[in-house]
Design a protein around this motif. Structure first.
Motif, PDB file in Angstrom:
ATOM      1  N   PHE A  99       0.791  -1.016  -0.007  1.00 56.94           N
ATOM      2  CA  PHE A  99      -0.074  -0.034   0.010  1.00 56.94           C
ATOM      3  C   PHE A  99       0.798   1.178  -0.107  1.00 56.94           C
ATOM      4  O   PHE A  99       2.099   1.245   0.294  1.00 56.94           O
ATOM      5  N   GLN A 100       0.319   2.359  -0.579  1.00 56.66           N
ATOM      6  CA  GLN A 100       1.095   3.670  -0.737  1.00 56.66           C
ATOM      7  C   GLN A 100       0.692   4.488   0.563  1.00 56.66           C
ATOM      8  O   GLN A 100      -0.634   4.596   0.844  1.00 56.66           O
ATOM      9  N   GLY A 101       1.657   4.802   1.274  1.00 57.19           N
ATOM     10  CA  GLY A 101       1.388   5.797   2.594  1.00 57.19           C
ATOM     11  C   GLY A 101       0.872   4.808   3.524  1.00 57.19           C
ATOM     12  O   GLY A 101       1.371   3.823   3.646  1.00 57.19           O
ATOM     13  N   GLU A 127       4.785  -1.066   2.669  1.00 63.23           N
ATOM     14  CA  GLU A 127       4.780   0.195   2.022  1.00 63.23           C
ATOM     15  C   GLU A 127       5.231   0.166   0.504  1.00 63.23           C
ATOM     16  O   GLU A 127       6.464  -0.192   0.623  1.00 63.23           O
ATOM     17  N   LEU A 128       4.523   0.751  -0.180  1.00 61.64           N
ATOM     18  CA  LEU A 128       5.162   0.784  -1.575  1.00 61.64           C
ATOM     19  C   LEU A 128       5.581   2.376  -1.682  1.00 61.64           C
ATOM     20  O   LEU A 128       4.980   3.088  -1.255  1.00 61.64           O
ATOM     21  N   LEU A 130       6.143   5.893  -3.127  1.00 60.49           N
ATOM     22  CA  LEU A 130       4.967   6.767  -3.949  1.00 60.49           C
ATOM     23  C   LEU A 130       5.239   6.948  -5.390  1.00 60.49           C
ATOM     24  O   LEU A 130       4.377   6.768  -6.313  1.00 60.49           O
ATOM     25  N   ASN A 131       6.404   6.603  -5.879  1.00 62.51           N
ATOM     26  CA  ASN A 131       6.887   6.958  -7.245  1.00 62.51           C
ATOM     27  C   ASN A 131       6.944   5.621  -8.007  1.00 62.51           C
ATOM     28  O   ASN A 131       7.409   5.365  -9.199  1.00 62.51           O
ATOM     29  N   ASP A 132       6.433   4.492  -7.297  1.00 59.45           N
ATOM     30  CA  ASP A 132       6.593   3.035  -7.975  1.00 59.45           C
ATOM     31  C   ASP A 132       5.325   2.296  -7.590  1.00 59.45           C
ATOM     32  O   ASP A 132       5.655   1.287  -6.830  1.00 59.45           O
ATOM     33  N   PRO A 133       4.198   2.576  -7.826  1.00 60.06           N
ATOM     34  CA  PRO A 133       3.030   1.931  -7.358  1.00 60.06           C
ATOM     35  C   PRO A 133       2.933   0.432  -7.806  1.00 60.06           C
ATOM     36  O   PRO A 133       2.361  -0.281  -7.339  1.00 60.06           O
TER      37      PRO A 133
END
Length: 293
Positions: A99-101, A127-128, A130-133
């Protein structure tokens, strides 16, 4: 001799219908096949279960006794089979979710519900950037990912969409918009928005940091960042602003940054995505919990 389940099923239906034609219809068989199954069962048992004439079909005393004993045993067998099906359908092993964030309340509730319904499957989260979802998903590092929309990737499936919220602009406390409660998207003209760095695809980076207002006025592109925390640091330093949703702003509250709601832009939204053709029972179950939330 071993009794076949199909013979028992035929006997039970015929004992209800007392008619070979209707029994055949219910079992999607021919009448001759129904007769064969019944005769086979009677040979195994060693006695006649039905009295059959051209005008009526009726249970014999042996048939009535057999029916009384068979019904609860057959019902118990059905329960055993259904229980086995439910167990087989349960997710097992490990489900890796990226997940992002920060994981918001909807994700946490889905995780809790999934874990309680699938005790044999352990959820791991990471956590992923932000620039590589999508990178971890494609590399097999996670089984599914919660990412910001839009997603237009041919090799990925977009599952449930959730957590829709109006967008806001995060600015430093000395920014010209800092004292406002809301602004229209056209007022972003001339502003500098912190961008998202590659390898996120261009359309996705454009959605997170547009270079034009809805009416086409220019928005300047600021430095590219790899993580949300990098972006917040640049905002606090006065290097630009950043579009985020209110829950993200609340989770990452800072005294040197304030947020202002923006009207005229599409809502921010999250989606669960996974690799096309690889929807495992665990991924499917987790997606269902997100949809039910």
């Amino acid at each position: 001799m071993a009794v076949e389940v199909r013979e028992l099923e035929c006997f039970l239906v015929l004992s209800e219908e007392l008619h070979f034609g209707r029994t055949a219809e219910r079992l999607y068989l021919s009448q001759s096949r129904v007769s064969q199954l019944l005769q086979s069962l009677e040979r195994r048992i060693g006695g006649q279960l039905f009295e059959r004439t051209s005008r009526r079909v009726a249970l014999t005393p042996l048939g009535k006794e057999f029916l009384t004993s068979l019904r609860p045993a057959y019902a118990a067998l059905e329960r055993v089979v259904e229980s086995a099906r439910e167990y087989a359908a349960q997710a097992k092993g490990t489900l890796r979710i990226g997940f992002q964030g920060a994981a918001n309340d909807e994700i946490l509730r889905a995780m809790s519900a999934f874990q309680s319904r699938n005790p044999n499957c352990l959820i791991n989260v990471c956590e992923l950037p932000l620039n590589d979802p999508f990178g971890a998903l494609r590399r097999g590092g996670v089984d599914a990912a919660v990412v910001l929309l839009p997603v237009a990737e041919d090799d990925l499936v977009v599952g449930p969409v959730f957590s829709k919220h109006p967008q806001a602009i995060a600015v430093c406390t000395g920014h010209r918009l800092a004292g406002r409660t809301s602004v229209d998207a056209e007022e972003l003209a001339g502003e500098t928005l912190i961008a998202v760095a590659e390898p996120a695809p261009g359309y996705w980076r454009q959605a997170q940091a547009p270079t034009q207002t809805p009416r086409g006025a220019l928005i300047h592109r600021g430095p590219g960042v790899h993580t949300l925390q990098e972006g917040l640091s640049l905002i606090a330093a006065g290097r630009g602003a950043m579009l985020i949703c209110e829950p993200t702003a609340a989770t990452n509250h800072r005294t040197d940054i304030t947020t202002v709601q923006v009207s005229g832009l599409p809502d921010s939204a999250l989606a669960l995505v996974w690799r096309r053709g690889e929807q495992t029972p665990a991924v499917r179950a987790f997606a269902q919990h997100l949809e039910q939330d």
